[in-house]
Design a protein around this motif. Structure first.
Motif, PDB file in Angstrom:
ATOM      1  N   ASN A   1       4.344  15.989  -4.377  1.00 55.14           N
ATOM      2  CA  ASN A   1       4.076  15.545  -3.011  1.00 55.14           C
ATOM      3  C   ASN A   1       4.933  14.336  -2.660  1.00 55.14           C
ATOM      4  O   ASN A   1       5.211  13.481  -3.502  1.00 55.14           O
ATOM      5  N   ASN A   2       5.336  14.244  -1.398  1.00 60.44           N
ATOM      6  CA  ASN A   2       6.058  13.074  -0.910  1.00 60.44           C
ATOM      7  C   ASN A   2       5.079  11.992  -0.466  1.00 60.44           C
ATOM      8  O   ASN A   2       4.053  12.294   0.155  1.00 60.44           O
ATOM      9  N   ILE A   3       5.401  10.749  -0.786  1.00 62.79           N
ATOM     10  CA  ILE A   3       4.580   9.618  -0.368  1.00 62.79           C
ATOM     11  C   ILE A   3       5.487   8.541   0.213  1.00 62.79           C
ATOM     12  O   ILE A   3       6.701   8.526  -0.026  1.00 62.79           O
ATOM     13  N   CYS A   4       4.885   7.647   0.981  1.00 66.61           N
ATOM     14  CA  CYS A   4       5.630   6.514   1.550  1.00 66.61           C
ATOM     15  C   CYS A   4       5.062   5.223   0.977  1.00 66.61           C
ATOM     16  O   CYS A   4       3.871   4.914   1.156  1.00 66.61           O
ATOM     17  N   ILE A   5       5.899   4.468   0.281  1.00 66.02           N
ATOM     18  CA  ILE A   5       5.511   3.173  -0.286  1.00 66.02           C
ATOM     19  C   ILE A   5       5.891   2.079   0.701  1.00 66.02           C
ATOM     20  O   ILE A   5       7.014   2.045   1.211  1.00 66.02           O
ATOM     21  N   VAL A   6       4.943   1.192   0.984  1.00 62.20           N
ATOM     22  CA  VAL A   6       5.169   0.100   1.931  1.00 62.20           C
ATOM     23  C   VAL A   6       5.040  -1.225   1.190  1.00 62.20           C
ATOM     24  O   VAL A   6       4.076  -1.436   0.440  1.00 62.20           O
ATOM     25  N   GLY A   7       6.014  -2.116   1.361  1.00 59.75           N
ATOM     26  CA  GLY A   7       5.958  -3.400   0.667  1.00 59.75           C
ATOM     27  C   GLY A   7       7.140  -4.273   1.019  1.00 59.75           C
ATOM     28  O   GLY A   7       7.675  -4.203   2.130  1.00 59.75           O
TER      29      GLY A   7
ATOM     30  N   TYR B   1       0.865  -1.193   0.000  1.00 59.45           N
ATOM     31  CA  TYR B   1       0.000   0.000   0.000  1.00 59.45           C
ATOM     32  C   TYR B   1       0.896   1.236   0.000  1.00 59.45           C
ATOM     33  O   TYR B   1       2.118   1.158   0.216  1.00 59.45           O
ATOM     34  N   ILE B   2       0.288   2.381  -0.219  1.00 59.25           N
ATOM     35  CA  ILE B   2       0.993   3.668  -0.198  1.00 59.25           C
ATOM     36  C   ILE B   2       0.270   4.584   0.781  1.00 59.25           C
ATOM     37  O   ILE B   2      -0.966   4.648   0.796  1.00 59.25           O
ATOM     38  N   ARG B   3       1.037   5.264   1.608  1.00 60.95           N
ATOM     39  CA  ARG B   3       0.452   6.122   2.644  1.00 60.95           C
ATOM     40  C   ARG B   3       1.163   7.481   2.640  1.00 60.95           C
ATOM     41  O   ARG B   3       2.233   7.649   2.045  1.00 60.95           O
ATOM     42  N   PRO B   4       0.580   8.489   3.352  1.00 60.42           N
ATOM     43  CA  PRO B   4       1.285   9.770   3.486  1.00 60.42           C
ATOM     44  C   PRO B   4       2.547   9.613   4.322  1.00 60.42           C
ATOM     45  O   PRO B   4       2.666   8.694   5.139  1.00 60.42           O
ATOM     46  N   VAL B   5       3.479  10.515   4.142  1.00 60.84           N
ATOM     47  CA  VAL B   5       4.710  10.509   4.932  1.00 60.84           C
ATOM     48  C   VAL B   5       4.442  10.997   6.346  1.00 60.84           C
ATOM     49  O   VAL B   5       5.040  10.514   7.309  1.00 60.84           O
ATOM     50  N   ASN B   6       3.530  11.943   6.482  1.00 59.93           N
ATOM     51  CA  ASN B   6       3.197  12.516   7.785  1.00 59.93           C
ATOM     52  C   ASN B   6       2.726  11.423   8.746  1.00 59.93           C
ATOM     53  O   ASN B   6       1.778  10.692   8.460  1.00 59.93           O
ATOM     54  N   VAL B   7       3.372  11.345   9.899  1.00 56.94           N
ATOM     55  CA  VAL B   7       3.046  10.297  10.866  1.00 56.94           C
ATOM     56  C   VAL B   7       1.607  10.411  11.348  1.00 56.94           C
ATOM     57  O   VAL B   7       0.927   9.408  11.595  1.00 56.94           O
ATOM     58  N   GLU B   8       1.117  11.636  11.462  1.00 56.01           N
ATOM     59  CA  GLU B   8      -0.237  11.842  11.979  1.00 56.01           C
ATOM     60  C   GLU B   8      -1.306  11.290  11.044  1.00 56.01           C
ATOM     61  O   GLU B   8      -2.423  11.004  11.475  1.00 56.01           O
TER      62      GLU B   8
END
Length: 427
Positions: A61-67, A41-48
């Motif tokens: 925009n910055n994104i965080c890729i998880v895998g 999945y892909i989520r925002p970088v912001n921890v909140e």
């Protein structure tokens, strides 16, 4: 895995791989792993907001890729635009990446990930393009038949939803454009009004108007005309600068500063200082002696700017000193209390306009252009260091423009600086 891309990917993969390759004697070097990546999945970088799942993101925009096995990626594209990969932001299980800021040429709504063997893995993801944004116009007071340019971003043309420009509700033909500008000719009979740019991704109205008279303080200098909103205000201080009406006029008469030699240390207030200090000798503040704050509301000055049009011929460029733009309150100066301590006193805040400082010389080629100086920048001493006091709401009854001090590393010049339509508007 399918090899979705052709020689474009094959040729670039070698270069990308070399970026990630480090010397063998570096124990903590980034290592590309074998196999193919998997995106969960892909989520925002912001921890909140990290619990949110993204199916798309705006450009830049910055994104965080998880895998898994994300270090196997040597190249990544969003549609047909390549993203910059930063090894320090990549682990086996997470990757922080910036969505490319270029408009896709072809829209696949996919991320393409290339590994060391040039195999490509895809993931469904949309790149969202913002609606247009408008920053400024080359000359907000351009005359009918003259070309003007609007600057901004995301000016996108689409065959099904073309890029359009309207002024005061009238559609205007766009003659040239790219993502950050559009050029057009002012139609005959165009009146003051709002400016709007529309694309397939949305529409945006500019904060400024064409032929903007809102917040006008000095227009046709010394002339009052309710029909044209000329205020009648002009020189009102120690020095009577030249007020000129000639073939160079933009809109009636204009203020002329300069036409004298300028070098380091020049103090030529007789030629270079325009003063409007409110009030009259009998103690009244009405008509052509009014406080500027009686003409314009400065209640929200933190979100306002000083604007004017300027015309500097190429034959007489400006190459030294700064223009001190100094709003003053009754506590600093009025006509009956005339003094120069508020602008000669170096701790009083002001804006410094020094357009020649980047290139060493500034002129407008004899054309009128719009200048915008946000009040948020009115925070300097005369020499450009921070002032000890801030602007406050009671600092807006008078105005002084004085070419003096500021940046003094220029060359000797003999500038001619024409100024018109001095106004204070939302920014």
């Amino acid at each position: 895995m399918k090899r979705l891309f052709n020689s474009f990917l094959l040729l670039s993969a070698v270069a990308v791989t070399s970026v990630f390759t480090a010397c063998e004697d570096e124990p903590d070097k980034y290592k590309i792993s074998d196999g193919n990546p998997t995106i969960r999945y892909i989520r925002p970088v912001n921890v909140e907001t990290a619990d949110s799942i993204l199916t798309g993101a705006y450009m830049d925009n910055n994104i965080c890729i998880v895998g898994e096995n994300l270090r196997s990626i040597t190249k990544m594209l969003f549609n047909d635009q390549e993203a910059k990969l930063v090894p320090s932001l990549i682990t086996d299980n997470t990757m922080i990446v910036t969505v490319p800021g270029q408009i896709p040429g072809e829209v696949f709504n996919k991320i393409f990930m290339v590994n060391n063997d040039n195999d490509t893995t895809t993931y469904d993801f949309k790149v969202l393009v913002p609606g247009p944004s408008i920053n400024n116009m080359s000359n907000e007071w351009a005359k009918a038949g003259e070309q003007a340019t609007i600057y901004g971003n995301y000016f996108v043309d689409d065959p099904n939803t073309p890029l359009t420009l309207t002024i005061n509700g009238t559609k205007v033909a766009i003659e040239d454009y790219d993502i950050s500008h559009l050029t057009f000719t002012i139609p005959e009979g165009m009146k003051e009004g709002p400016i709007e740019v529309a694309t397939v991704y949305g529409k945006q109205k500019a904060k400024f108007y064409y032929h903007d008279t809102r917040g006008m303080m000095f227009n046709d200098f010394g002339t009052y005309d309710a029909g044209t909103l000329s205020t009648g205000l002009t020189n009102h201080g120690w020095h009577g600068q030249k007020i000129v009406s000639d073939e160079n006029s933009l809109d009636g008469s204009y203020l002329l500063l300069g036409d004298c030699d300028v070098e380091d240390g020049t103090w030529a207030d007789g030629n270079l200082s325009f003063e409007y200090w409110p009030g009259d000798w009998d103690g009244t503040f009405t008509g052509v002696n009014s406080r500027l704050s009686d003409l314009v509301s400065f209640a929200d000055f933190a979100n306002m700017a000083l604007k004017f049009e300027v015309n500097i011929p190429a034959s007489n460029p400006w190459t030294n000193l700064s223009m001190q733009c100094i709003f003053s309150g009754d506590a600093q100066v009025t006509l009956p209390t005339a003094n120069n301590t508020f602008f000669n006193g170096t701790d009083y805040p002001r804006g410094l306009w020094t357009p020649w400082s980047k290139t060493g010389s500034y002129d407008t080629g004899g054309k009128w252009v719009t200048v915008t100086l946000p009040f948020s920048t009115f925070k300097y001493k005369n020499d450009g260091t921070p002032a000890g006091t801030p602007l406050t709401a009671d600092c807006f009854t008078g105005l002084t423009l004085f070419v003096w001090s500021g940046v003094t590393s220029g060359t000797t010049c003999h500038p001619i600086i024409r100024i018109d339509n001095i106004r204070a508007v939302a920014y």
